[in-house]
Write a protein that holds these residues in place. Sequence first.
Motif, short mmCIF file in Angstrom:
data_model
loop_
_atom_site.label_atom_id
_atom_site.label_comp_id
_atom_site.label_asym_id
_atom_site.label_seq_id
_atom_site.Cartn_x
_atom_site.Cartn_y
_atom_site.Cartn_z
N GLY A 98 33.43 -29.64 2.27
CA GLY A 98 34.03 -29.19 3.52
C GLY A 98 35.28 -29.94 3.96
O GLY A 98 35.84 -29.64 5.01
N CYS A 116 39.50 -24.72 -0.83
CA CYS A 116 39.52 -25.08 -2.25
C CYS A 116 38.87 -23.98 -3.07
O CYS A 116 38.90 -24.01 -4.29
CB CYS A 116 38.77 -26.38 -2.50
SG CYS A 116 36.97 -26.25 -2.36
N ASN A 117 38.20 -23.04 -2.37
CA ASN A 117 37.43 -22.03 -3.08
C ASN A 117 38.03 -20.65 -2.89
O ASN A 117 37.34 -19.65 -2.92
CB ASN A 117 35.98 -22.06 -2.58
CG ASN A 117 35.00 -21.45 -3.56
OD1 ASN A 117 35.23 -21.48 -4.77
ND2 ASN A 117 33.93 -20.87 -3.06
N MET A 118 39.34 -20.61 -2.67
CA MET A 118 39.99 -19.30 -2.61
C MET A 118 41.40 -19.40 -3.13
O MET A 118 42.02 -20.47 -3.16
CB MET A 118 39.94 -18.72 -1.20
CG MET A 118 40.66 -19.47 -0.13
SD MET A 118 40.38 -18.71 1.51
CE MET A 118 41.40 -17.24 1.40
N GLY A 139 28.01 -27.51 6.12
CA GLY A 139 28.91 -27.46 4.96
C GLY A 139 29.90 -28.61 4.91
O GLY A 139 30.85 -28.57 4.12
N ASP A 148 36.45 -30.31 -4.52
CA ASP A 148 37.06 -29.22 -5.27
C ASP A 148 36.02 -28.23 -5.80
O ASP A 148 36.31 -27.45 -6.69
CB ASP A 148 37.93 -29.78 -6.41
CG ASP A 148 38.98 -28.77 -6.88
OD1 ASP A 148 39.30 -27.85 -6.11
OD2 ASP A 148 39.46 -28.90 -8.02
N THR A 149 34.79 -28.30 -5.29
CA THR A 149 33.75 -27.38 -5.76
C THR A 149 33.03 -26.70 -4.59
O THR A 149 31.86 -26.33 -4.71
CB THR A 149 32.72 -28.12 -6.64
OG1 THR A 149 32.31 -29.31 -5.96
CG2 THR A 149 33.29 -28.48 -7.99
N ALA A 150 33.69 -26.58 -3.46
CA ALA A 150 33.13 -25.85 -2.30
C ALA A 150 31.87 -26.47 -1.75
O ALA A 150 30.99 -25.77 -1.26
CB ALA A 150 32.90 -24.38 -2.65
N LYS A 202 36.48 -22.75 3.42
CA LYS A 202 36.82 -23.83 2.50
C LYS A 202 37.96 -23.35 1.60
O LYS A 202 37.76 -22.48 0.76
CB LYS A 202 35.59 -24.17 1.65
CG LYS A 202 34.48 -24.80 2.47
CD LYS A 202 33.21 -24.97 1.65
CE LYS A 202 32.20 -25.80 2.43
NZ LYS A 202 30.90 -25.91 1.72
#
Lengths: 266, 157
Positions: B47, B61-63, B133, B42-44, B59
């Motif tokens: 992957g 979780c980062n958008m 990643g 949950d922190t980019a 990723k």
Amino acid sequence: MYEFNYQKATNVDDAANKLGAGADARVLAGGQTLIAAMKLRLAAPSDIIDIRGIAELRGIKSGNDGLIIGAMTTHAEVASSADVRKNIPALAVLARSIGDPMVRNMGTIGGSIANNDPAADYPAAMIGLGATVKTNQRSIAADDFFTGMFMTSLEPGEIIESVSFPKPKRAAYMKFSNPASRYAIVGVFVAETGSGARVAVTGAGASVFRVAEMETALAAKFSADSVTGISVASDDLNSDMHASAEYRAHLITVMARRAVEAALAG
Amino acid sequence: MSARLSMTINGKPVTAEVASRTLLVDFLRDQLRLTGTHIGCDTAQCGACTIHIDGRAVKCCNMLALQADGTTITTIEGISAADGSMHPMQTAFRDHHGLQCGYCTPGMVMSAIDLVNNHPDPDDAEIRDGLDGNLCRCTGYHNIVKAVHAGAAAMKK
Ligand code: FES
Ligand code: FES
């Protein structure tokens, strides 16, 4: 993440208007830093102005004297661009060293320089090449753009449209990167240009900076030996769990030397 | 605030109402029940949540879900053939023991497909670089690299 008001901008004027109207509005580019900061509640904007859909902010134009890169151009696009590889290969190498492939598919050059993370890569290329930032209001020389840790000379309501990079005679970027984040522990960008040599250091200080003594030595003779004996004082450098200030000072000379060698090797 | 979004996911049009702060990964997993896309960190960083947006690995979780409005998305559920048979990259992971617990695998496979789309003949270094990643706690990566070689070869056929 705290609640916010999401707005999509259709063009730069629209984005500027929406940015001016919000109490604490922020522009969302690729979001690779801002979304993470919002999740951690380090950032809590009232309004998010998403500029991803503005087509004119994206793309790379090349001319005889350099490149113009739209603010919303991703790191992956810069890294794989034939124009960038041909005209300023060091810039493609730098873009390819940012984060990981997924981050490079979302992260943008405009977002990176507006954020001015002390360990970001693009500020080194901007200063090393003497780039110019074009905003919706004016043009800003890179030397005047980065003003401190996470700070730039952008005014409220000002939006980056593109960055222009003059083509150097030769240039290279060398980074000692954090193995987890790929951020620069120390990154050095060197360039030999028509008007002398430039040396820009990222990751080591509060913000990107130039090393005048190395520039003078390289202007006299662009060779790795010119920088070998020059060191930067560690007093104002960053010290953290990854590297002490003294180690960073040492790395600046090593990376500068390697960058000059790489530039000469072409 | 909430807003409407529409996108194409795994070939089907999707329209929905989401809160502005809904992350894309939560929208996919909780609202659409596409739980093949995993959340590892949950922190980019890990992957596990990798999907394709307009053909490129990201990723999710980062958008924000709203950032994907108007895009075409493929998740791990969308890569198999119409008859349900596995994508060649999935088969390669199975054949080469490229997974153990399988938690990282959907993200690995989605990254590997993007990698091969851009480098049809990757060497070991390009594979390791292309999967930079994606983290795996189990396999030690060697069999994943083997699987991606085999998957790349199979994707040409
Ligand atoms: S869950 Fe998105 S990168 Fe780990
Ligand atoms: S197979 Fe378990 S995390 Fe990769």
